[in-house]
Design a protein around this motif. Structure first.
Motif, PDB file in Angstrom:
ATOM      1  N   GLY A  15      19.092  13.071  53.288  1.00 34.01           N
ATOM      2  CA  GLY A  15      20.087  12.437  52.421  1.00 34.01           C
ATOM      3  C   GLY A  15      21.256  13.373  52.202  1.00 34.01           C
ATOM      4  N   SER A  16      21.947  13.205  51.093  1.00 34.19           N
ATOM      5  CA  SER A  16      23.114  14.029  50.814  1.00 34.19           C
ATOM      6  C   SER A  16      23.147  14.360  49.335  1.00 34.19           C
ATOM      7  CB  SER A  16      24.391  13.283  51.205  1.00 34.19           C
ATOM      8  OG  SER A  16      24.524  12.106  50.421  1.00 34.19           O
ATOM      9  N   GLY A  17      23.910  15.399  48.988  1.00 33.77           N
ATOM     10  CA  GLY A  17      24.062  15.812  47.600  1.00 33.77           C
ATOM     11  C   GLY A  17      25.172  16.823  47.489  1.00 33.77           C
ATOM     12  N   CYS A  18      25.429  17.293  46.258  1.00 34.32           N
ATOM     13  CA  CYS A  18      26.496  18.265  46.046  1.00 34.32           C
ATOM     14  C   CYS A  18      26.117  19.610  46.665  1.00 34.32           C
ATOM     15  CB  CYS A  18      26.753  18.442  44.555  1.00 34.32           C
ATOM     16  SG  CYS A  18      27.386  16.961  43.735  1.00 34.32           S
ATOM     17  N   CYS A  19      27.106  20.289  47.224  1.00 34.27           N
ATOM     18  CA  CYS A  19      26.883  21.612  47.800  1.00 34.27           C
ATOM     19  C   CYS A  19      26.522  22.594  46.682  1.00 34.27           C
ATOM     20  CB  CYS A  19      28.143  22.099  48.508  1.00 34.27           C
ATOM     21  SG  CYS A  19      28.603  21.094  49.939  1.00 34.27           S
ATOM     22  N   PRO A  20      25.854  23.716  47.010  1.00 34.58           N
ATOM     23  CA  PRO A  20      25.520  24.715  45.991  1.00 34.58           C
ATOM     24  C   PRO A  20      26.767  25.187  45.256  1.00 34.58           C
ATOM     25  CG  PRO A  20      24.352  25.189  48.033  1.00 34.58           C
ATOM     26  CD  PRO A  20      25.302  24.071  48.335  1.00 34.58           C
TER      27      PRO A  20
END
Length: 220
Positions: free
Chosen positions: A51-56
């Motif tokens: 999936g996808s999400g905010c970068c660190p």
């Protein structure tokens, strides 16, 4: 021949009809979903196989729902976070954090002072000549060595909570308690006949017909 023609038509159908089971490029739609997802979450989006999400260092901003809110792990105190682990501080400086502004009681905190049933916070203070320092056991008052900055003309002796200036032999402390002045030793009549005072010392002499004894004070 009939069987070969049937197999040929089936292969062609699997190539040109997207609903068919024999699709050659099953991942062809991924770039499209990548772009859509990026527009939905903002610029700081990382994709993985799950999936996808905010970068660190980034999180979703509550208002927009985009990955545009930076994170500062150490907190920015009285400033604000402008990028991952980068704070903008009130004094114009930037760093991984901002110093906290001093409280109403100063850097050593407060104690409670209670009188007539009411309590108020008062600043912690030390007696004159002492400074407050942080130790492993908490804040405590320690003696200040005033001799590091005292202007004694002679010798400076540090004392608990203060200091004392001392003068060498033949000198005495002046009224200002800092400078030294000559002591007139002749006032104490150390010589048998004559006494001449000098800076920090004195010298004995004898009247005519006498000579000075070896002790430098008596006359023979």
């Amino acid at each position: 021949v009939m069987l070969v023609e049937l197999l040929f038509h089936a292969a062609c159908a699997s190539l040109f009809f997207p609903g068919s089971q024999g699709r050659v490029y099953p991942g062809k739609k991924k770039p499209t979903s990548f772009a859509v997802e990026r527009r939905r979450l903002g610029p700081h989006v990382c994709f993985s196989g799950f999936g996808s999400g905010c970068c660190p260092g980034w999180m979703v901003a509550p208002g927009s729902g985009h990955c545009t809110l930076p994170l500062c792990s150490f907190g920015c105190g009285s400033g604000f976070c402008v990028a991952p682990n980068l704070c903008s501080c009130p004094d114009g400086e930037q760093g991984i954090t901002c110093p906290e502004p001093p409280g109403t009681c100063g850097e050593y905190g407060c104690d409670l002072s209670c009188n007539h049933g009411g309590c108020q916070e008062v600043a912690r203070v030390c007696p004159l000549g002492f400074s407050m320092v942080e130790t492993a056991n908490g804040v405590r008052c320690t003696d200040i060595d005033e001799c590091l900055s005292a202007a004694c003309e002679g010798l400076c002796v540090n004392t608990e909570g203060g200091f004392v200036c001392e003068c060498g032999p033949g000198m005495q402390l002046s009224a200002d308690r800092h400078s030294c002045q000559d002591t007139d030793e002749c006032l104490a009549t150390p010589c048998q006949h004559r006494c001449k005072n000098s800076l920090g010392s004195y010298r004995c002499s004898c009247r005519p017909g006498y000579h000075l004894h070896g002790n430098r004070h008596s006359c023979l």
